[in-house]
Write a protein that holds these residues in place. Structure first.
Motif, PDB file in Angstrom:
ATOM      1  N   SER A 123       0.849  -1.188   0.000  1.00 23.87           N
ATOM      2  CA  SER A 123       0.000   0.000   0.000  1.00 23.87           C
ATOM      3  C   SER A 123       0.882   1.234   0.000  1.00 23.87           C
ATOM      4  O   SER A 123       2.084   1.163   0.233  1.00 23.87           O
ATOM      5  CB  SER A 123      -0.928  -0.009   1.214  1.00 23.87           C
ATOM      6  OG  SER A 123      -0.168  -0.009   2.408  1.00 23.87           O
ATOM      7  N   PHE A 124       0.250   2.359  -0.251  1.00 18.15           N
ATOM      8  CA  PHE A 124       0.974   3.614  -0.351  1.00 18.15           C
ATOM      9  C   PHE A 124       0.411   4.594   0.664  1.00 18.15           C
ATOM     10  O   PHE A 124      -0.773   4.567   0.980  1.00 18.15           O
ATOM     11  CB  PHE A 124       0.866   4.154  -1.776  1.00 18.15           C
ATOM     12  CG  PHE A 124       1.429   3.182  -2.771  1.00 18.15           C
ATOM     13  CD1 PHE A 124       2.788   3.093  -2.986  1.00 18.15           C
ATOM     14  CD2 PHE A 124       0.598   2.302  -3.446  1.00 18.15           C
ATOM     15  CE1 PHE A 124       3.317   2.160  -3.862  1.00 18.15           C
ATOM     16  CE2 PHE A 124       1.111   1.365  -4.325  1.00 18.15           C
ATOM     17  CZ  PHE A 124       2.471   1.303  -4.532  1.00 18.15           C
ATOM     18  N   ALA A 125       1.283   5.431   1.171  1.00 17.17           N
ATOM     19  CA  ALA A 125       0.894   6.392   2.204  1.00 17.17           C
ATOM     20  C   ALA A 125       1.776   7.620   2.079  1.00 17.17           C
ATOM     21  O   ALA A 125       2.797   7.601   1.390  1.00 17.17           O
ATOM     22  CB  ALA A 125       1.073   5.764   3.585  1.00 17.17           C
ATOM     23  N   ASP A 126       1.374   8.673   2.754  1.00 12.31           N
ATOM     24  CA  ASP A 126       2.207   9.868   2.809  1.00 12.31           C
ATOM     25  C   ASP A 126       3.418   9.568   3.680  1.00 12.31           C
ATOM     26  O   ASP A 126       3.294   9.073   4.794  1.00 12.31           O
ATOM     27  CB  ASP A 126       1.433  11.047   3.395  1.00 12.31           C
ATOM     28  CG  ASP A 126       0.351  11.533   2.455  1.00 12.31           C
ATOM     29  OD1 ASP A 126       0.576  11.501   1.227  1.00 12.31           O
ATOM     30  OD2 ASP A 126      -0.721  11.937   2.938  1.00 12.31           O
ATOM     31  N   GLY A 127       4.577   9.880   3.151  1.00  9.51           N
ATOM     32  CA  GLY A 127       5.801   9.665   3.892  1.00  9.51           C
ATOM     33  C   GLY A 127       6.359  10.975   4.415  1.00  9.51           C
ATOM     34  O   GLY A 127       5.674  12.001   4.454  1.00  9.51           O
ATOM     35  N   GLY A 162       7.744  -1.426  -4.536  1.00  8.25           N
ATOM     36  CA  GLY A 162       7.418  -0.204  -3.814  1.00  8.25           C
ATOM     37  C   GLY A 162       8.503   0.840  -3.950  1.00  8.25           C
ATOM     38  O   GLY A 162       8.225   2.018  -4.216  1.00  8.25           O
ATOM     39  N   ALA A 163       9.759   0.430  -3.790  1.00  2.00           N
ATOM     40  CA  ALA A 163      10.874   1.371  -3.898  1.00  2.00           C
ATOM     41  C   ALA A 163      10.997   1.928  -5.308  1.00  2.00           C
ATOM     42  O   ALA A 163      11.286   3.116  -5.496  1.00  2.00           O
ATOM     43  CB  ALA A 163      12.170   0.683  -3.476  1.00  2.00           C
ATOM     44  N   PHE A 164      10.782   1.092  -6.297  1.00  2.00           N
ATOM     45  CA  PHE A 164      10.816   1.539  -7.688  1.00  2.00           C
ATOM     46  C   PHE A 164       9.753   2.605  -7.945  1.00  2.00           C
ATOM     47  O   PHE A 164      10.029   3.656  -8.523  1.00  2.00           O
ATOM     48  CB  PHE A 164      10.613   0.337  -8.617  1.00  2.00           C
ATOM     49  CG  PHE A 164      10.289   0.696 -10.031  1.00  2.00           C
ATOM     50  CD1 PHE A 164      11.250   1.266 -10.851  1.00  2.00           C
ATOM     51  CD2 PHE A 164       9.033   0.451 -10.559  1.00  2.00           C
ATOM     52  CE1 PHE A 164      10.953   1.610 -12.172  1.00  2.00           C
ATOM     53  CE2 PHE A 164       8.729   0.776 -11.868  1.00  2.00           C
ATOM     54  CZ  PHE A 164       9.694   1.357 -12.678  1.00  2.00           C
ATOM     55  N   TYR A 217      -1.112   2.519  -7.117  1.00  2.00           N
ATOM     56  CA  TYR A 217      -0.252   3.704  -6.968  1.00  2.00           C
ATOM     57  C   TYR A 217      -0.838   4.880  -7.770  1.00  2.00           C
ATOM     58  O   TYR A 217      -0.836   6.010  -7.299  1.00  2.00           O
ATOM     59  CB  TYR A 217       1.177   3.390  -7.418  1.00  2.00           C
ATOM     60  CG  TYR A 217       2.160   4.480  -7.077  1.00  2.00           C
ATOM     61  CD1 TYR A 217       2.266   4.979  -5.782  1.00  2.00           C
ATOM     62  CD2 TYR A 217       2.987   5.010  -8.054  1.00  2.00           C
ATOM     63  CE1 TYR A 217       3.165   5.988  -5.464  1.00  2.00           C
ATOM     64  CE2 TYR A 217       3.893   6.024  -7.743  1.00  2.00           C
ATOM     65  CZ  TYR A 217       3.975   6.507  -6.452  1.00  2.00           C
ATOM     66  OH  TYR A 217       4.867   7.505  -6.137  1.00  2.00           O
ATOM     67  N   TRP A 218      -1.368   4.589  -8.951  1.00  2.00           N
ATOM     68  CA  TRP A 218      -2.037   5.621  -9.759  1.00  2.00           C
ATOM     69  C   TRP A 218      -3.184   6.241  -8.961  1.00  2.00           C
ATOM     70  O   TRP A 218      -3.329   7.466  -8.918  1.00  2.00           O
ATOM     71  CB  TRP A 218      -2.526   5.003 -11.060  1.00  2.00           C
ATOM     72  CG  TRP A 218      -3.392   5.886 -11.904  1.00  2.00           C
ATOM     73  CD1 TRP A 218      -4.754   5.866 -11.975  1.00  2.00           C
ATOM     74  CD2 TRP A 218      -2.966   6.918 -12.797  1.00  2.00           C
ATOM     75  NE1 TRP A 218      -5.195   6.823 -12.859  1.00  2.00           N
ATOM     76  CE2 TRP A 218      -4.119   7.485 -13.375  1.00  2.00           C
ATOM     77  CE3 TRP A 218      -1.726   7.427 -13.164  1.00  2.00           C
ATOM     78  CZ2 TRP A 218      -4.076   8.523 -14.299  1.00  2.00           C
ATOM     79  CZ3 TRP A 218      -1.677   8.465 -14.089  1.00  2.00           C
ATOM     80  CH2 TRP A 218      -2.837   8.997 -14.640  1.00  2.00           C
TER      81      TRP A 218
END
Length: 134
Positions: free
Chosen positions: A4-8, A26-28, A100-101
């Motif tokens: 999953s994606f989140a604000d870092g 994820g890193a890519f 991610y989009w």
């Protein structure tokens, strides 16, 4: 895949994972693709074109990652670290890239998705192969 994606930190995208094998993807995405909608749309188009047999292979090189899209999957190699790589089935990679989009769209200005998609389609003179999912 459970990624999953989140604000870092510094309000930039970051990723979370449940399996160590997901870290390369994820890193890519957050490291090399970053918030560039056109690069992400390129990756999605290449993955779908290869999956559908419209292309035999595609590749991309960014700041620290090399991505190879082949019928057997998306293969990622970190050029800064000899032992960091990831290999993903195309369907799984596409699913994560679509998430991610959606994350980027949710964190962008109103109309961002349509602007990025229109710009990509005009540049490539064709509809995006995953238009209905975008």
């Amino acid at each position: 895949m459970v990624i999953s994606f989140a604000d870092g930190a510094h309000n930039t995208p970051d990723y979370r994972f449940t399996d160590e094998s997901e870290t390369a993807l994820g890193a890519f995405l957050v490291g090399d693709v970053q918030t560039a909608g056109d690069w992400l749309l390129d990756m999605l188009a290449w993955a779908e074109d290869v999956r559908a047999g419209r292309s035999l292979e595609e590749d991309w090189s960014g700041n620290s990652w090399v991505a190879e899209v082949r019928p057997d999957g998306l293969h990622l190699f970190d050029t800064l670290s000899d032992d960091w790589e990831g290999h993903y089935a195309l369907a799984d990679a596409i699913e994560v890239m679509l998430r991610y989009w959606a994350f980027l769209a949710d964190h962008s200005s109103s109309g961002w998705k349509q602007r990025e998609l229109t710009k990509w389609e005009e540049k490539h003179a064709r509809p995006h192969p995953l238009r209905s999912a975008l």
